[in-house]
Scaffold this active site. Structure first.
Site, PDB file in Angstrom:
ATOM      1  NE  ARG A  59      -2.908   0.521   3.367  1.00  0.00           N
ATOM      2  CZ  ARG A  59      -2.315   1.047   4.448  1.00  0.00           C
ATOM      3  NH1 ARG A  59      -1.807   2.253   4.413  1.00  0.00           N
ATOM      4  NH2 ARG A  59      -2.225   0.340   5.568  1.00  0.00           N
ATOM      5  CE1 TYR A 112     -18.112   8.714 -15.536  1.00  0.00           C
ATOM      6  CE2 TYR A 112     -16.797   8.784 -13.545  1.00  0.00           C
ATOM      7  CZ  TYR A 112     -17.656   8.108 -14.387  1.00  0.00           C
ATOM      8  OH  TYR A 112     -18.058   6.841 -14.073  1.00  0.00           O
ATOM      9  CG  ASP A 184     -10.028  13.908 -15.728  1.00  0.00           C
ATOM     10  OD1 ASP A 184      -9.387  13.278 -16.594  1.00  0.00           O
ATOM     11  OD2 ASP A 184     -10.985  13.411 -15.105  1.00  0.00           O
ATOM     12  CE  LYS A 209     -12.877   5.942 -18.208  1.00  0.00           C
ATOM     13  NZ  LYS A 209     -13.690   4.874 -17.687  1.00  0.00           N
TER      14      LYS A 209
HETATM   15  N1  LCS Z   1     -12.361  11.230 -15.398  1.00  0.00           N
HETATM   16  C1  LCS Z   1     -12.951  11.060 -16.601  1.00  0.00           C
HETATM   17  C2  LCS Z   1     -12.785  12.116 -17.641  1.00  0.00           C
HETATM   18  C3  LCS Z   1     -13.697   9.924 -16.855  1.00  0.00           C
HETATM   19  O1  LCS Z   1     -14.262   9.789 -18.048  1.00  0.00           O
HETATM   20  C4  LCS Z   1     -13.853   8.949 -15.825  1.00  0.00           C
HETATM   21  C5  LCS Z   1     -14.653   7.715 -16.035  1.00  0.00           C
HETATM   22  C6  LCS Z   1     -13.244   9.166 -14.583  1.00  0.00           C
HETATM   23  C7  LCS Z   1     -12.487  10.309 -14.420  1.00  0.00           C
HETATM   24  C8  LCS Z   1     -13.346   8.176 -13.464  1.00  0.00           C
HETATM   25  O2  LCS Z   1     -12.508   7.126 -13.726  1.00  0.00           O
HETATM   26  P1  LCS Z   1     -12.722   5.611 -13.157  1.00  0.00           P
HETATM   27  O3  LCS Z   1     -12.882   5.744 -11.688  1.00  0.00           O
HETATM   28  O4  LCS Z   1     -13.943   5.074 -13.813  1.00  0.00           O
HETATM   29  O5  LCS Z   1     -11.463   4.937 -13.559  1.00  0.00           O
HETATM   30  N2  LCS Z   1     -15.494   7.773 -17.153  1.00  0.00           N
HETATM   31  C9  LCS Z   1     -16.350   6.880 -17.526  1.00  0.00           C
HETATM   32  C10 LCS Z   1     -17.222   7.049 -18.602  1.00  0.00           C
HETATM   33  O6  LCS Z   1     -17.343   8.068 -19.292  1.00  0.00           O
HETATM   34  N3  LCS Z   1     -17.926   5.949 -18.773  1.00  0.00           N
HETATM   35  O7  LCS Z   1     -17.663   5.025 -17.802  1.00  0.00           O
HETATM   36  C11 LCS Z   1     -16.622   5.543 -16.945  1.00  0.00           C
END
Ligand code: LCS
Length: 401
Positions: A59, A112, A184, A209
């Site tokens: 961790r 998001y 982001d 992503k």
């Molecule tokens: N930032 C952006 C721009 C995102 O599109 C997402 C997830 C996150 C942060 C959060 O990331 P995660 O915790 O899911 O790794 N976006 C998603 C979307 O547009 N569809 O499903 C997840």
């Protein structure tokens, strides 16, 4: 075996984060262990005191995780990075590290969904206030800043409306007001946009992503510019506990090796698909950074080197027509998430941005008929043929407006 830091970006994708390991592997080994044996009681004590260099507990620090973190930090042009269990873990670690009760955040209206919900419904419980603005208009950011503003939080291009914020202007406003600019960079990845070059203080990603790129990992990362911020955030992440594990780090690090060539293909395909959709009689409008019709097309040209793989569009028949397309695609898969090698299609208002609520969606320009496409790296002809077949299935009665 650390490489020359002057390599070109695509060479860095292949080599960054690597060092010498026992037996000379060309890929970082997976140190799938929760804990590390000390040589002696004295050694353990000196590691805990920070006097010796080494590993204690996964961790806190793990060599496989560290290799991936060093790679992303180098690709973003940052100092060090903190691997997190998800993009949301990265975002919440940044907020919890930087904010305290009584602070204020200026955030893009289009982000998001769960990022907005985190500010609205979770951090508000700790007396942290947020104002949501059209960050693609710099004056709107400036107007929202208050004496207690600590963070300006931007996604550019933003999920899902593909709004582009001028990062240099946002950084100037943040710094004039003693606040930090947090970006982001999930939609672009460092292959196309490096926000530190435009004054960002912290860059974060959902590595779920494009960075990982293969739709088989949930992970996030925070990249910082200097040691003081790094050690402050590392302590908080260590207490909150939302760290990435070694195996997922290994997969992401593997994905990073092809980031550069994957992004080239995502951009090439998305440009052709955006142009195809924009000229389609059933399509009302298309938002893609590579289309001259994008309101901030010129800002985009200044800050990213390719236009990315994300497209939003609305059909003339609104949601009903969008539903017909989503239900009739065959190659494009109806699924949330983005940034993988396969093309995905989804409906933000009923899926990724549902939790924001109708009013916030309306204000962010997330219409009920908006459909989002994450363009993959398949042959573009196959993606366009699939969309064409699905568009043909829209019933004539839906073709109004
Ligand atoms: N930032 C952006 C721009 C995102 O599109 C997402 C997830 C996150 C942060 C959060 O990331 P995660 O915790 O899911 O790794 N976006 C998603 C979307 O547009 N569809 O499903 C997840």
């Amino acid at each position: 075996m650390s490489h020359n830091k002057n390599l070109q970006f695509d060479s860095k994708c292949v080599h960054s984060g690597m060092k010498d390991y026992e037996f000379g592997p060309v890929i970082p080994p997976i140190y799938q262990t929760s804990t590390f044996r000390f040589e002696s009681a004295e050694h353990g004590a000196s590691l805990f005191k920070g006097e010796a260099n080494g590993y204690i507990y996964t961790r806190m620090k793990n060599p496989t995780v560290e290799a991936m973190e060093n790679s992303v930090a180098e690709l973003e042009g940052g100092y060090k990075a903190l691997g997190c269990a998800s993009g949301m873990a990265a975002i919440s670690t940044v907020f919890v590290t930087l904010l305290q009760s009584g602070d204020h955040v200026v955030c893009s209206k289009s982000v998001y969904g769960p990022t907005m919900t985190l500010l609205h419904s979770v951090l508000s419980k700790f007396n942290i206030e947020a104002t949501f603005v059209d960050s693609d208009i710099a004056e709107e950011i400036e107007r929202a800043v208050k004496p207690n503003t600590k963070i300006i939080y931007i996604e550019s291009p933003a999920n899902p409306v593909i709004a582009i914020t001028d990062l240099s202007s946002a950084a100037a406003i943040a710094h004039k007001n003693n606040a930090l600019l947090v970006v982001d960079n999930t939609f672009m990845s460092p292959a196309l946009q490096q926000p530190f070059k435009f004054g960002a203080d912290i860059v974060l990603h959902s590595m779920t992503k494009f960075l990982n790129g293969h739709a088989d990992v949930v992970a996030g990362i925070v990249v910082v510019k200097e040691e003081e911020m790094y050690s402050k955030m590392r302590k908080v992440l260590n207490q909150l506990g939302g760290v990435i594990d070694p195996f997922n780090s290994f997969l992401v690090h593997r994905g990073l090796k092809t980031l550069s060539i994957r992004m080239l293909r995502h951009c090439e395909n998305a440009q052709l698909i955006a142009e195809y959709l924009e000229n389609h009689p059933k399509v009302k409008w298309v938002r893609y950074p590579g289309l001259k019709s994008h309101p901030n097309y010129l800002v985009g040209l200044k800050q990213h080197s390719g236009h990315g793989g994300m497209i939003s569009f609305e059909l003339k028949g609104g949601f009903k027509a969008g539903e017909a397309v989503m239900n009739n695609v065959k190659l494009c898969q109806l699924a949330v998430s983005l940034g993988g090698v396969e093309t995905l299609i989804q409906h933000p208002a009923s899926m990724t941005h549902l939790t924001m609520g109708e009013e916030a969606r309306k204000s962010a320009g997330i219409t009920e008929g908006l459909v989002r496409l994450s363009v993959g790296i398949e042959n573009v002809k196959d993606i366009i043929d699939d969309l064409e077949n699905a568009l043909k299935k829209i019933p004539e009665k839906e073709m109004v407006g």
